[in-house]
Design a protein around this motif. Structure first.
Motif, PDB file in Angstrom:
ATOM      1  N   GLU A   1      -7.559  40.659  14.032  1.00 53.60           N
ATOM      2  CA  GLU A   1      -7.933  41.815  13.225  1.00 53.60           C
ATOM      3  C   GLU A   1      -8.436  42.957  14.116  1.00 53.60           C
ATOM      4  O   GLU A   1      -8.086  44.132  13.907  1.00 53.60           O
ATOM      5  N   GLN A   2      -9.222  42.616  15.138  1.00 57.21           N
ATOM      6  CA  GLN A   2      -9.733  43.622  16.062  1.00 57.21           C
ATOM      7  C   GLN A   2      -8.601  44.288  16.837  1.00 57.21           C
ATOM      8  O   GLN A   2      -8.624  45.501  17.067  1.00 57.21           O
TER       9      GLN A   2
ATOM     10  N   HIS B   1      -8.665  34.763  13.708  1.00 58.71           N
ATOM     11  CA  HIS B   1      -8.536  35.865  12.758  1.00 58.71           C
ATOM     12  C   HIS B   1      -9.294  37.115  13.216  1.00 58.71           C
ATOM     13  O   HIS B   1      -8.769  38.237  13.115  1.00 58.71           O
ATOM     14  N   VAL B   2     -10.505  36.930  13.716  1.00 64.65           N
ATOM     15  CA  VAL B   2     -11.332  38.075  14.091  1.00 64.65           C
ATOM     16  C   VAL B   2     -10.687  38.878  15.224  1.00 64.65           C
ATOM     17  O   VAL B   2     -10.585  40.105  15.157  1.00 64.65           O
TER      18      VAL B   2
ATOM     19  N   PHE C   1      -5.328  44.672  15.924  1.00 64.01           N
ATOM     20  CA  PHE C   1      -4.555  45.583  15.080  1.00 64.01           C
ATOM     21  C   PHE C   1      -5.377  46.802  14.674  1.00 64.01           C
ATOM     22  O   PHE C   1      -4.861  47.927  14.634  1.00 64.01           O
ATOM     23  N   GLN C   2      -6.668  46.590  14.398  1.00 65.57           N
ATOM     24  CA  GLN C   2      -7.520  47.708  14.011  1.00 65.57           C
ATOM     25  C   GLN C   2      -7.672  48.702  15.159  1.00 65.57           C
ATOM     26  O   GLN C   2      -7.561  49.931  14.975  1.00 65.57           O
TER      27      GLN C   2
ATOM     28  N   MET D   1      -4.382  39.084  11.296  1.00 67.64           N
ATOM     29  CA  MET D   1      -3.417  38.911  10.206  1.00 67.64           C
ATOM     30  C   MET D   1      -2.797  40.245   9.853  1.00 67.64           C
ATOM     31  O   MET D   1      -3.508  41.238   9.732  1.00 67.64           O
TER      32      MET D   1
ATOM     33  N   ILE E   1      -1.226  42.647   7.202  1.00 65.66           N
ATOM     34  CA  ILE E   1      -1.201  42.814   5.753  1.00 65.66           C
ATOM     35  C   ILE E   1      -0.126  43.830   5.411  1.00 65.66           C
ATOM     36  O   ILE E   1      -0.174  44.974   5.869  1.00 65.66           O
TER      37      ILE E   1
END
Length: 280
Positions: A56-57, A52-53, A59-60, A1, A3
């Motif tokens: 998120e991984q 989602h996980v 983009f992180q 996601m 933000i």
């Protein structure tokens, strides 16, 4: 996601004022540089299936790598837009090496998260204005167009770069694969030979070699890749070609590593991995 950052009214006013007062100046002529355009394979499925996980991984991981490059002042301009990553370096051989090294780092970090990427490195006019997030130039367009021609989970090198550097293919391979940054088991560019069961249809960045350690221990990435292939190879026809290529690529790389080692323990482990991949 994704933000989006939240700003106070005062911050919004200052940002809007900066955008209004900061002029955009396009250089004439636009400088010629090396450009990498990278795309995440299966990104739309991650979004539609609400993974989602993994999102998120992704983009992180990318954010951390790009931030690290900026902190270390590696002379690499970067831009991440959703599932696309764009990298730009100056027009010299060291710039090309930095670009390839950055691409390989992104490839291996994301593979640990079971995220595969495809892309292309090209050369030509390219200008990126960080303040306005504007990128333009023939080199960027060329890299973007070539990305689809990579077909498999790899980042290909535009053949025109060989002509630009006034080299032949062997000279390019020797120049890039003998960098002091890597040991004898590591290459920037994949070397085809009789032991590799993949078609010699493109010059591409060799990201498996960088993942093997020099002692009897084998990089945990091989286990991650093996499990990812095992899970997806026969899940759907649309995935078969991609994961079959990935299997053959790793078999070829492990085989080449086997030919370069005299350590009996390492030989045993590598042979076992070749058998496991070939059984898939």
């Amino acid at each position: 996601m994704i933000i989006l950052a939240q700003f106070t009214p005062n911050q919004n006013f200052k940002y809007a004022l900066m955008m209004e007062t900061t002029p955009f100046n396009l250089p004439n002529p636009i400088p010629k540089q090396y450009v990498a355009f990278i795309d995440v394979l299966g990104f739309s499925d991650l979004v539609y299936k609400s993974q989602h996980v993994q999102l998120e991984q992704y983009f992180q991981t990318v954010t951390e790598i790009l931030s690290e490059m900026k902190r270390e002042n590696q002379k690499i301009q970067s831009l991440n837009i959703s599932d696309s990553i764009i990298l730009i370096t100056p027009d010299d051989l060291n710039g090309l090496k930095r670009l390839i090294r950055a691409v390989r780092k992104i490839q291996r970090k994301l593979m640990f998260k079971n995220i595969l990427i495809r892309g292309a490195v090209s050369y030509g006019e390219a200008f990126f204005d960080d303040a306005h997030n504007i990128i333009v130039g023939k080199g960027y367009i060329r890299a973007y167009q070539l990305e689809a021609e990579a077909i498999y989970p790899r980042v290909i090198i535009d053949p025109s770069i060989i002509s630009h550097l006034a080299m032949d293919r062997t000279e390019l391979m020797d120049s890039l694969n003998k960098s002091e940054q890597f040991n004898s088991h590591s290459n920037y560019i994949f070397r085809h030979n009789a032991s590799t069961n993949i078609e010699n249809d493109a010059i591409f960045i060799d990201y498996a070699y960088a993942l093997k350690e020099e002692d009897t221990k084998i990089s945990p990435l091989i286990t991650t890749v093996y499990n990812n292939i095992k899970k997806n190879l026969y899940s759907d026809q649309k995935f078969y070609a991609k994961y079959n290529w990935l299997r053959n690529y790793f078999v070829g790389c492990i085989t080449q590593s086997l030919q370069l080692t005299a350590d009996k323990s390492r030989i045993s482990v590598l042979k076992d991995w070749i058998r496991k991949f070939e059984r898939l």
